[in-house]
Design a protein around this motif. Structure first.
Motif, PDB file in Angstrom:
ATOM      1  N   LEU A 474       0.816  -1.216   0.000  1.00  0.00           N
ATOM      2  CA  LEU A 474       0.000   0.000   0.000  1.00  0.00           C
ATOM      3  C   LEU A 474       0.850   1.267   0.000  1.00  0.00           C
ATOM      4  O   LEU A 474       0.490   2.260  -0.645  1.00  0.00           O
ATOM      5  CB  LEU A 474      -0.942  -0.008   1.211  1.00  0.00           C
ATOM      6  N   ASP A 475       1.971   1.249   0.710  1.00  0.00           N
ATOM      7  CA  ASP A 475       2.827   2.445   0.751  1.00  0.00           C
ATOM      8  C   ASP A 475       3.307   2.842  -0.638  1.00  0.00           C
ATOM      9  O   ASP A 475       3.583   4.014  -0.894  1.00  0.00           O
ATOM     10  CB  ASP A 475       4.031   2.200   1.666  1.00  0.00           C
ATOM     11  N   ASN A 476       3.421   1.858  -1.522  1.00  0.00           N
ATOM     12  CA  ASN A 476       3.910   2.146  -2.871  1.00  0.00           C
ATOM     13  C   ASN A 476       2.824   2.679  -3.795  1.00  0.00           C
ATOM     14  O   ASN A 476       3.101   3.034  -4.941  1.00  0.00           O
ATOM     15  CB  ASN A 476       4.538   0.890  -3.486  1.00  0.00           C
ATOM     16  N   LEU A 477       1.578   2.720  -3.302  1.00  0.00           N
ATOM     17  CA  LEU A 477       0.472   3.237  -4.116  1.00  0.00           C
ATOM     18  C   LEU A 477       0.166   4.699  -3.803  1.00  0.00           C
ATOM     19  O   LEU A 477      -0.742   5.282  -4.382  1.00  0.00           O
ATOM     20  CB  LEU A 477      -0.788   2.391  -3.879  1.00  0.00           C
ATOM     21  N   ARG A 478       0.934   5.280  -2.860  1.00  0.00           N
ATOM     22  CA  ARG A 478       0.635   6.652  -2.440  1.00  0.00           C
ATOM     23  C   ARG A 478       0.749   7.660  -3.593  1.00  0.00           C
ATOM     24  O   ARG A 478       0.049   8.658  -3.611  1.00  0.00           O
ATOM     25  CB  ARG A 478       1.586   7.095  -1.320  1.00  0.00           C
ATOM     26  N   VAL A 483      -8.966   6.343  -5.386  1.00  0.00           N
ATOM     27  CA  VAL A 483     -10.306   6.336  -5.974  1.00  0.00           C
ATOM     28  C   VAL A 483     -11.244   7.183  -5.123  1.00  0.00           C
ATOM     29  O   VAL A 483     -12.136   7.863  -5.630  1.00  0.00           O
ATOM     30  CB  VAL A 483     -10.822   4.883  -6.079  1.00  0.00           C
ATOM     31  N   PHE A 484     -11.010   7.144  -3.808  1.00  0.00           N
ATOM     32  CA  PHE A 484     -11.805   7.943  -2.866  1.00  0.00           C
ATOM     33  C   PHE A 484     -10.982   8.140  -1.605  1.00  0.00           C
ATOM     34  O   PHE A 484     -10.180   7.291  -1.231  1.00  0.00           O
ATOM     35  CB  PHE A 484     -13.130   7.236  -2.532  1.00  0.00           C
ATOM     36  N   LYS A 485     -11.220   9.257  -0.944  1.00  0.00           N
ATOM     37  CA  LYS A 485     -10.472   9.529   0.287  1.00  0.00           C
ATOM     38  C   LYS A 485     -11.281  10.477   1.158  1.00  0.00           C
ATOM     39  O   LYS A 485     -11.887  11.436   0.670  1.00  0.00           O
ATOM     40  CB  LYS A 485      -9.121  10.157  -0.054  1.00  0.00           C
ATOM     41  N   ASN A 486     -11.318  10.174   2.466  1.00  0.00           N
ATOM     42  CA  ASN A 486     -11.799  11.145   3.447  1.00  0.00           C
ATOM     43  C   ASN A 486     -10.879  11.053   4.657  1.00  0.00           C
ATOM     44  O   ASN A 486      -9.829  10.414   4.586  1.00  0.00           O
ATOM     45  CB  ASN A 486     -13.290  10.932   3.782  1.00  0.00           C
ATOM     46  N   SER A 487     -11.246  11.668   5.767  1.00  0.00           N
ATOM     47  CA  SER A 487     -10.341  11.683   6.924  1.00  0.00           C
ATOM     48  C   SER A 487     -10.218  10.319   7.594  1.00  0.00           C
ATOM     49  O   SER A 487      -9.333  10.116   8.429  1.00  0.00           O
ATOM     50  CB  SER A 487     -10.830  12.710   7.948  1.00  0.00           C
ATOM     51  N   VAL A 491      -9.202   4.825  -0.343  1.00  0.00           N
ATOM     52  CA  VAL A 491      -9.614   3.704  -1.189  1.00  0.00           C
ATOM     53  C   VAL A 491      -8.745   3.697  -2.442  1.00  0.00           C
ATOM     54  O   VAL A 491      -8.703   4.683  -3.184  1.00  0.00           O
ATOM     55  CB  VAL A 491     -11.109   3.814  -1.569  1.00  0.00           C
ATOM     56  N   HIS A 492      -8.034   2.574  -2.655  1.00  0.00           N
ATOM     57  CA  HIS A 492      -7.127   2.449  -3.798  1.00  0.00           C
ATOM     58  C   HIS A 492      -7.595   1.360  -4.750  1.00  0.00           C
ATOM     59  O   HIS A 492      -8.128   0.321  -4.329  1.00  0.00           O
ATOM     60  CB  HIS A 492      -5.717   2.077  -3.327  1.00  0.00           C
ATOM     61  N   ASP A 493      -7.360   1.580  -6.020  1.00  0.00           N
ATOM     62  CA  ASP A 493      -7.498   0.541  -7.039  1.00  0.00           C
ATOM     63  C   ASP A 493      -6.199  -0.253  -7.007  1.00  0.00           C
ATOM     64  O   ASP A 493      -5.130   0.269  -7.339  1.00  0.00           O
ATOM     65  CB  ASP A 493      -7.706   1.195  -8.406  1.00  0.00           C
ATOM     66  N   ILE A 494      -6.265  -1.520  -6.566  1.00  0.00           N
ATOM     67  CA  ILE A 494      -5.026  -2.303  -6.436  1.00  0.00           C
ATOM     68  C   ILE A 494      -4.853  -3.283  -7.593  1.00  0.00           C
ATOM     69  O   ILE A 494      -4.032  -4.197  -7.533  1.00  0.00           O
ATOM     70  CB  ILE A 494      -4.961  -3.045  -5.079  1.00  0.00           C
ATOM     71  N   PHE A 529     -16.283  -2.380 -10.114  1.00  0.00           N
ATOM     72  CA  PHE A 529     -15.168  -3.271  -9.746  1.00  0.00           C
ATOM     73  C   PHE A 529     -15.685  -4.684  -9.476  1.00  0.00           C
ATOM     74  O   PHE A 529     -16.899  -4.926  -9.456  1.00  0.00           O
ATOM     75  CB  PHE A 529     -14.426  -2.719  -8.520  1.00  0.00           C
ATOM     76  N   ASP A 530     -14.753  -5.599  -9.250  1.00  0.00           N
ATOM     77  CA  ASP A 530     -15.120  -7.008  -9.074  1.00  0.00           C
ATOM     78  C   ASP A 530     -15.034  -7.485  -7.631  1.00  0.00           C
ATOM     79  O   ASP A 530     -15.450  -8.612  -7.329  1.00  0.00           O
ATOM     80  CB  ASP A 530     -14.213  -7.900  -9.935  1.00  0.00           C
TER      81      ASP A 530
END
Length: 671
Positions: A474-478, A483-487, A491-494, A529-530
């Motif tokens: 996950l750290d490498n997806l920063r 796709v979505f973010k709040n406090s 949410v990431h597309d992996i 998504f699936d």
């Protein structure tokens, strides 16, 4: 030769480490033979029973007593006590011949070369060709242990250095012998990662290998710094604990737990065996350490070390700390530093380092000196102890619990800034660091296309860190837009049509934003998504619902809002269960209360072996209301039988809730 399988392991030496290693192999499903020496004298109890030195109970007394003590110890070495059935015991005189049927022999006897060589000589008599043979030594050169052994023995011989306790500490140092077959090294590295659940680190045959070489230097350096700066024991532990991403036990409490004698043994070994080490004098023991050793103030094992439990004149229990000047135990005031106050709002530990080194108080000075010393030391350990800098970071994270290894800390403050700090204490950067900066490389690590790259000194360029292809980090997806973010969530597309929901709240607690984020993620996943995964790489999966928020609602008697919050939680977990796409939750470490309820309602839970999960709400005086109580009743009903009144399985399930029980492993949580 076909694919190597490990079904049976023999561990020779049943002390704390040997028994712990045996238990961990039992954890992962191996059959284990644990052997130790035959006692030479009868105990009074054995004499009273009329036993002789020839009785099996006497001959196996040492190994049986050691294993029994290990199984009873805390923290538990076994995922489940029933796994002890996978361990059989014996002694080196009667049972060594059984190693002809083993796949891997691990030697964990006393750290004396003559004894180890004697054991290896005996092993050669019965060991079948191709059997792995490894030593858990942390200080004896492999070349010495290899002497006189057969070609096949040397081909399959390496050091596999576990850290204590073997179940919990993740570092697994692999040090191949001089004639070890590369395929054996590759197998051990993979086995440590894939089956033992460790971070495998390839090390060289140098004193203390990687973890202890850097870790003991760091502690010894602090010993000298604390005296120079006039800091107290409690101040240093405040400065070197969670604020910089290290364990709560920090420095001095950790030494007390491990044992001062253990640290001194390693420090002396490095001092004696590393004459070319430019920081060799750092491994010399300060006077206060020598005095503590003479007084046997070794830590927890002797009842006092840097800390000591005491009872005040008023009868109150208290913990005193050692005054390093007077060597008396005193009550030390709570440590406070203005610099630390500046980091309270910074949740990401890496972002704190630039702030800490700018501090204008004693804390700032401490960080500048200690980080500079650490950077100056690790830069010269390549290629001595490792050819790759990432292995040093991996070893410190897995073996000493550092959230960030030395090079990662250096990156956080800036490579050029680190050089500046070193020069301020009279240390020059290594030639390769200067060359790296001159070529325009301003960090030791970089992320490209979702993968971590490290600066390779021989290549003079960034090289992809191996072992990432089978993982989504996950750290490498920063770098890519979420796709979505709040406090509360990101949410990431992996990839492969899958979304991941990562909690980002403090301690991954579950409040309104987390629930809103989960619902939003399900909406998005169902639309395009699936599947959906709920996973994060925090220290803990989740400590549960935001109890503080619930408490305030109750105090203010805002019952409508409270009911709405509970209803939102219930609706969210039911959406996880009945969503049109599959949902998978991957818990790890503490998974409490609401974290447990989210896990229970997923289509599939893929848990880390070290998952401590439970409905703990009763501990703070409330009933689990996010679907956990309902789920326990539902699961109890699955086992109901006709006229099933007396067995009352529902009572058993609700006792688990009522006693706020927490499973001590993922295995226990499923049984």
């Amino acid at each position: 030769m076909g694919k190597r399988r490990i079904k049976h392991v023999t561990v020779i030496g049943s002390g704390i480490m040997g028994s712990g290693i045996a238990c961990h192999f039992a954890n992962i499903g191996c059959e284990v033979l644990l052997l130790d020496i035959v006692p030479r004298e009868l105990t009074d109890k054995e004499k009273a029973k009329g036993l002789t030195l020839e009785d099996k109970a006497v001959r196996n007394r040492m190994v049986n007593d050691n294993l029994a003590a290990a199984i009873k110890s805390k923290p538990a070495p076994l995922y489940n006590k029933a796994f002890a059935n996978r361990i059989s015991t014996g002694n080196l005189e009667d049972d060594l011949k059984k190693i002809s049927n083993t796949d891997w022999v691990i030697e964990v006897v006393v750290e004396r070369l003559d004894i180890k060589k004697s054991v290896f000589e005996q092993i050669e008599k019965y060991r079948k060709p191709g059997t792995l043979i490894t030593s858990n030594t942390s200080g004896i050169p492999i070349g010495f242990m290899n002497e006189g052994r057969s070609e096949d023995f040397q081909k399959h011989f390496a050091v596999t250095h576990f850290f204590n306790p073997p179940r919990y500490l993740k570092l697994f140092e692999v040090v191949p012998g001089p004639n070890c077959d590369p395929s054996v090294t590759d197998f051990l590295m993979e086995y440590g990662e894939k089956y033992l659940g460790k971070t495998s680190v390839l090390a060289k045959d140098t004193p203390a290998f990687i973890g202890n070489r850097i870790g003991i230097f760091s502690i010894q350096s602090l010993f000298h710094t604390v005296k120079e700066m006039g800091l107290t024991v409690t101040e240093v532990d405040k400065l070197t604990g969670p604020v910089i991403g290290r364990a709560k036990s920090a420095t001095f409490r950790t030494v007390d737990v491990v044992g001062l004698d253990t640290l001194v043994h390693v420090a002396n070994g490095v001092y004696e065996n590393c004459p070319q080490d430019e920081h060799r004098d750092t491994f010399k023991l300060p006077d206060f350490i020598s005095t503590m050793m003479e007084n046997k103030w070794l830590g927890s094992k002797t009842g006092q070390g840097f800390y000591k439990k005491s009872v005040s004149n008023e009868g109150k229990k208290e913990i005193l700390a050692l005054d390093l000047d007077t060597l008396e135990y005193v009550k030390q005031p709570r440590a406070k530093f203005a610099t630390l106050e500046l980091t309270k709002t910074i949740d990401n530990v890496a972002d704190r380092f630039p702030v800490l080194i700018k501090g204008k108080d004693k804390a700032g000075e401490f960080y500048r000196k200690s980080f500079a010393s650490l950077f100056a030391y690790v830069q010269h350990r390549i290629p001595e102890i490792s050819d790759e800098l990432y292995r040093i970071d991996d070893a410190m994270s897995a073996g000493f619990g550092w959230e960030h290894g030395p090079y990662q800390v250096w990156d956080a403050v800036g490579v050029a800034k680190g050089v500046e700090l070193m020069k301020a204490i009279g240390k020059e950067p290594a030639a390769w660091v200067t060359e790296m900066l001159e070529k325009g490389y301003d960090s030791f690590y970089t992320v490209r296309d979702g993968a971590t790259y490290y600066y390779s000194i021989p290549d003079k360029d960034y090289v992809k860190k191996p072992g990432q292809d089978g993982f989504i980090i996950l750290d490498n997806l920063r770098a890519q837009a979420p796709v979505f973010k709040n406090s509360g969530v990101t949410v990431h597309d992996i990839g492969d049509g899958i979304l991941n929901v990562e909690f980002t709240s403090k301690m991954n607690s579950i409040g309104g934003d987390v629930l809103a984020g989960l619902n939003k993620a399900i909406d998005i996943a169902e639309d395009r998504f699936d599947g959906l995964v709920v996973a994060n790489n925090g220290a803990n999966f989740s400590v549960g619902a935001n109890i503080g928020m619930i408490f305030m609602m109750a105090v203010e008697q805002e019952y409508d809002e409270l009911n709405m919050a509970i209803k939102q939680f219930q609706n969210t977990v039911m959406r996880l269960r009945y969503s049109s796409i599959p949902t998978v939750v991957a818990p790890h470490q503490m998974t409490l209360g609401g974290g447990c309820e989210i896990t229970m309602h997923s289509d599939m839970a893929v848990a880390s072996s070290e998952t401590y999960i439970g409905l703990v709400e009763f501990g703070v005086g409330v009933i689990p209301g996010g679907g956990g109580s309902k789920e326990m009743a539902l699961r109890a009903s699955d086992t109901f039988e006709k006229n099933d009144v007396e067995l009352n399985r529902l009572q058993e399930y609700f006792l688990t809730v009522g006693m706020a029980k927490v499973a001590t492993s993922a295995y226990e949580a499923t049984t």
